[in-house]
Design a protein around this motif. Structure first.
Motif, PDB file in Angstrom:
ATOM      1  N   GLY A 270     106.173  50.181  53.008  1.00 23.95           N
ATOM      2  CA  GLY A 270     106.815  49.390  54.046  1.00 23.95           C
ATOM      3  C   GLY A 270     105.980  48.283  54.663  1.00 23.95           C
ATOM      4  N   TRP A 271     104.831  47.963  54.073  1.00 24.47           N
ATOM      5  CA  TRP A 271     104.054  46.835  54.552  1.00 24.47           C
ATOM      6  C   TRP A 271     104.752  45.530  54.192  1.00 24.47           C
ATOM      7  CZ3 TRP A 271      99.566  47.669  57.369  1.00 24.47           C
ATOM      8  CH2 TRP A 271      99.051  48.981  57.355  1.00 24.47           C
ATOM      9  N   ASP A 272     104.435  44.462  54.909  1.00 23.96           N
ATOM     10  CA  ASP A 272     105.069  43.160  54.683  1.00 23.96           C
ATOM     11  C   ASP A 272     104.227  42.213  53.847  1.00 23.96           C
ATOM     12  OD1 ASP A 272     107.449  43.522  56.464  1.00 23.96           O
ATOM     13  OD2 ASP A 272     105.859  43.754  57.967  1.00 23.96           O
ATOM     14  N   GLY A 273     102.942  42.495  53.690  1.00 19.67           N
ATOM     15  CA  GLY A 273     102.089  41.591  52.939  1.00 19.67           C
ATOM     16  C   GLY A 273     100.829  42.268  52.461  1.00 19.67           C
ATOM     17  N   LEU A 274     100.225  41.679  51.438  1.00 23.75           N
ATOM     18  CA  LEU A 274      98.907  42.103  50.960  1.00 23.75           C
ATOM     19  C   LEU A 274      98.084  40.848  50.723  1.00 23.75           C
ATOM     20  CD1 LEU A 274      97.722  44.868  48.703  1.00 23.75           C
ATOM     21  CD2 LEU A 274      97.212  42.542  47.946  1.00 23.75           C
ATOM     22  N   PHE A 275      96.905  40.810  51.353  1.00 25.99           N
ATOM     23  CA  PHE A 275      96.049  39.642  51.258  1.00 25.99           C
ATOM     24  C   PHE A 275      94.694  40.029  50.669  1.00 25.99           C
ATOM     25  CE2 PHE A 275      98.905  38.655  54.893  1.00 25.99           C
ATOM     26  CZ  PHE A 275      99.606  37.636  54.274  1.00 25.99           C
ATOM     27  N   VAL A 276      94.132  39.107  49.892  1.00 21.84           N
ATOM     28  CA  VAL A 276      92.911  39.344  49.122  1.00 21.84           C
ATOM     29  C   VAL A 276      91.846  38.343  49.536  1.00 21.84           C
ATOM     30  CG1 VAL A 276      91.935  39.338  46.790  1.00 21.84           C
ATOM     31  CG2 VAL A 276      94.231  40.262  47.174  1.00 21.84           C
ATOM     32  N   TRP A 277      90.621  38.809  49.655  1.00 21.14           N
ATOM     33  CA  TRP A 277      89.505  37.918  49.951  1.00 21.14           C
ATOM     34  C   TRP A 277      89.292  36.947  48.789  1.00 21.14           C
ATOM     35  CZ3 TRP A 277      84.873  41.123  52.292  1.00 21.14           C
ATOM     36  CH2 TRP A 277      85.349  41.905  53.358  1.00 21.14           C
ATOM     37  N   ASP A 278      88.711  35.793  49.073  1.00 18.41           N
ATOM     38  CA  ASP A 278      88.388  34.806  48.054  1.00 18.41           C
ATOM     39  C   ASP A 278      86.911  34.450  48.171  1.00 18.41           C
ATOM     40  OD1 ASP A 278      88.039  32.652  46.384  1.00 18.41           O
ATOM     41  OD2 ASP A 278      89.841  31.588  47.009  1.00 18.41           O
ATOM     42  N   HIS A 279      86.084  35.229  47.477  1.00 14.47           N
ATOM     43  CA  HIS A 279      84.644  34.965  47.406  1.00 14.47           C
ATOM     44  C   HIS A 279      84.238  34.830  45.942  1.00 14.47           C
ATOM     45  CE1 HIS A 279      83.593  35.614  51.596  1.00 14.47           C
ATOM     46  NE2 HIS A 279      84.241  36.756  51.592  1.00 14.47           N
ATOM     47  N   VAL A 280      83.394  33.863  45.663  1.00 10.56           N
ATOM     48  CA  VAL A 280      82.773  33.797  44.357  1.00 10.56           C
ATOM     49  C   VAL A 280      81.391  34.434  44.406  1.00 10.56           C
ATOM     50  CG1 VAL A 280      81.729  31.499  44.664  1.00 10.56           C
ATOM     51  CG2 VAL A 280      82.330  32.306  42.373  1.00 10.56           C
ATOM     52  N   LEU A 281      80.781  34.426  45.612  1.00 10.20           N
ATOM     53  CA  LEU A 281      79.472  35.051  45.797  1.00 10.20           C
ATOM     54  C   LEU A 281      79.323  35.442  47.259  1.00 10.20           C
ATOM     55  CD1 LEU A 281      76.604  35.747  44.714  1.00 10.20           C
ATOM     56  CD2 LEU A 281      75.913  33.435  45.407  1.00 10.20           C
ATOM     57  N   HIS A 282      78.915  36.675  47.474  1.00 11.62           N
ATOM     58  CA  HIS A 282      78.641  37.161  48.836  1.00 11.62           C
ATOM     59  C   HIS A 282      77.455  38.100  48.705  1.00 11.62           C
ATOM     60  CE1 HIS A 282      79.021  38.666  52.841  1.00 11.62           C
ATOM     61  NE2 HIS A 282      80.228  38.166  53.050  1.00 11.62           N
ATOM     62  N   ARG A 283      76.269  37.591  49.027  1.00 11.52           N
ATOM     63  CA  ARG A 283      75.053  38.341  48.732  1.00 11.52           C
ATOM     64  C   ARG A 283      74.956  39.658  49.508  1.00 11.52           C
ATOM     65  NH1 ARG A 283      72.038  35.288  45.362  1.00 11.52           N
ATOM     66  NH2 ARG A 283      72.282  33.010  45.490  1.00 11.52           N
ATOM     67  N   GLN A 284      75.671  39.765  50.616  1.00 10.98           N
ATOM     68  CA  GLN A 284      75.698  41.037  51.334  1.00 10.98           C
ATOM     69  C   GLN A 284      76.289  42.148  50.462  1.00 10.98           C
ATOM     70  OE1 GLN A 284      77.600  40.821  55.177  1.00 10.98           O
ATOM     71  NE2 GLN A 284      77.910  43.033  55.273  1.00 10.98           N
ATOM     72  N   HIS A 285      77.107  41.748  49.497  1.00  8.60           N
ATOM     73  CA  HIS A 285      77.748  42.715  48.611  1.00  8.60           C
ATOM     74  C   HIS A 285      77.277  42.529  47.167  1.00  8.60           C
ATOM     75  CE1 HIS A 285      80.332  43.750  51.963  1.00  8.60           C
ATOM     76  NE2 HIS A 285      80.634  42.486  52.111  1.00  8.60           N
TER      77      HIS A 285
END
Length: 287
Positions: free
Chosen positions: A30-45
Motif C-alpha cells: 500500500g505504499w505510494d512510491g519507491l525512490f532510489v538514491w543516485d550515487h556513482v561514488l560515495h566513499r563512506q560506503h
C-alpha cells in the motif's frame, strides 16, 4: 498525504532483482512510491557494490503497475542533459507515466565530482543544475530544441519518444534548510525535498522548522500559481501505528504532502534486503 519507501543504490540494492522485489512488496503493502538514491561514488560506503539507478528503476517499473518511481535525488550537473533526458523519458514510457524526477547538486561533492576531474565549485554546479533542468523540460517535450547556454548547447535536436507526462514528470528539488537558494529553486518547480541541518536522513524534522520552510516556499511561488506543489519530508517512524501518527500528523498539518520512510538509513541494515522488506511489508503509516 502519500507515503514512499527510500532505498540506496548499493549493497543488496545494487542488484536490480532485489529492487524489483522491494518495489513489488511496496506496491502490495500500500505504499505510494519507491525512490532510489543516485550515487556513482560515495566513499563512506566504499567496498559495497553500486548499481546504476536507472537500471534499478527499470526493474522496479517492470515489477509494479501503480506506485510512483524515481531517483531521490539525481545530481543533474553530473550528467549530460541529453543522456539524462533519454533515461527519464524511457522510464516514463515504460512505467506508463509514473516517474517523479527529484534533482539537486548531489554529493558528497568531493566523491561525485572531483574524484572524476569534474568542476565542483558550488556556483558552477548550481548554474549547471538550473540550466540543465530547463533544458531537460524542453527535451522531454518531443519538440525541436535549440539551446545556446553558458554550460550546454543543443543544435536542432528532437528527442523521441517524449515523456508520457507533459510537459514532463514532476520535478522535485532537494536542498538543505535553512539555506534559501535551493528552496527558491524548488518554488519554480513542482516540489521541495528538504533535508534539515538539525535532522538528517533518519531523523524527524522539527515541526516549527517545517512550518517556516513551507511558508517561505509558498511566498516564493509566482503570483497566482495554483499548480500542485509537494512538500516531501522524510525520516524514520515508529513501528507502532498510533505513535507513527503522532510523529507525522503535526508535519502534515504544517504542510507536508509526502512522507518518505527512511527507517533504517542510519543503521547497519541500510543496504540489506531482508531488513528493508520487513519495514516495507509492515505498510505505510496511517493518518
Amino acid at each position: 498525504m502519500r507515503f514512499s519507501v527510500n532505498i540506496p543504490n548499493f549493497g543488496d540494492f545494487a542488484d536490480p532483482r532485489n529492487v524489483a522485489t522491494a518495489a513489488a512488496a511496496a506496491e502490495q503493502a500500500g505504499w505510494d512510491g519507491l525512490f532510489v538514491w543516485d550515487h556513482v561514488l560515495h566513499r563512506q560506503h566504499q567496498g559495497r557494490p553500486f548499481g546504476d539507478p536507472w537500471m534499478l528503476l527499470t526493474a522496479a517499473a517492470l515489477s509494479t503497475s501503480r506506485i510512483r518511481l524515481g531517483p531521490l535525488l539525481t545530481p543533474v550537473p553530473r550528467y549530460r542533459p541529453q543522456q539524462l533526458a533519454r533515461q527519464v523519458a524511457t522510464l516514463d514510457q515504460l512505467s506508463g507515466g509514473r516517474v517523479i524526477f527529484a534533482a539537486g547538486l548531489g554529493g558528497p561533492v568531493e566523491d561525485e565530482y572531483r574524484s572524476f576531474g569534474d568542476a565542483a565549485e558550488p556556483r558552477v554546479l548550481a548554474e549547471r543544475l538550473d540550466e540543465g533542468l530547463e533544458l531537460l523540460r524542453r527535451l522531454w517535450s518531443g519538440d525541436p530544441v535549440n539551446h545556446h547556454g553558458r554550460h550546454y548547447e543543443v543544435r536542432d535536436v528532437t528527442l523521441l519518444p517524449a515523456t508520457v507526462q507533459q510537459p514532463g514528470p514532476p520535478v522535485w528539488i532537494g536542498g538543505f534548510w535553512p539555506r534559501r537558494a535551493p528552496m527558491r529553486r524548488a518554488a519554480r518547480w513542482d516540489g521541495a525535498v528538504p533535508l534539515f541541518e538539525t535532522a538528517r536522513h533518519g531523523d524527524v524534522p522539527d515541526v516549527a522548522e517545517v512550518r517556516e520552510l513551507v511558508d517561505y516556499v509558498r511566498n516564493q511561488r509566482t503570483g497566482g500559481d495554483e499548480s500542485p506543489f509537494e512538500f516531501v519530508l522524510g525520516g524514520a517512524t515508529p513501528p507502532d501505528a498510533a505513535k507513527a501518527k503522532d510523529v507525522i500528523g503535526p508535519l502534515h498539518d504544517a504542510g507536508a504532502t509526502w512522507w518518505d520512510e527512511r527507517q533504517i538509513q542510519t543503521g547497519p541494515d541500510l543496504d540489506r534486503l531482508p531488513a528493508v522488506l520487513r519495514r516495507i511489508e509492515a505498510g505505510p503509516p496511517v493518518l
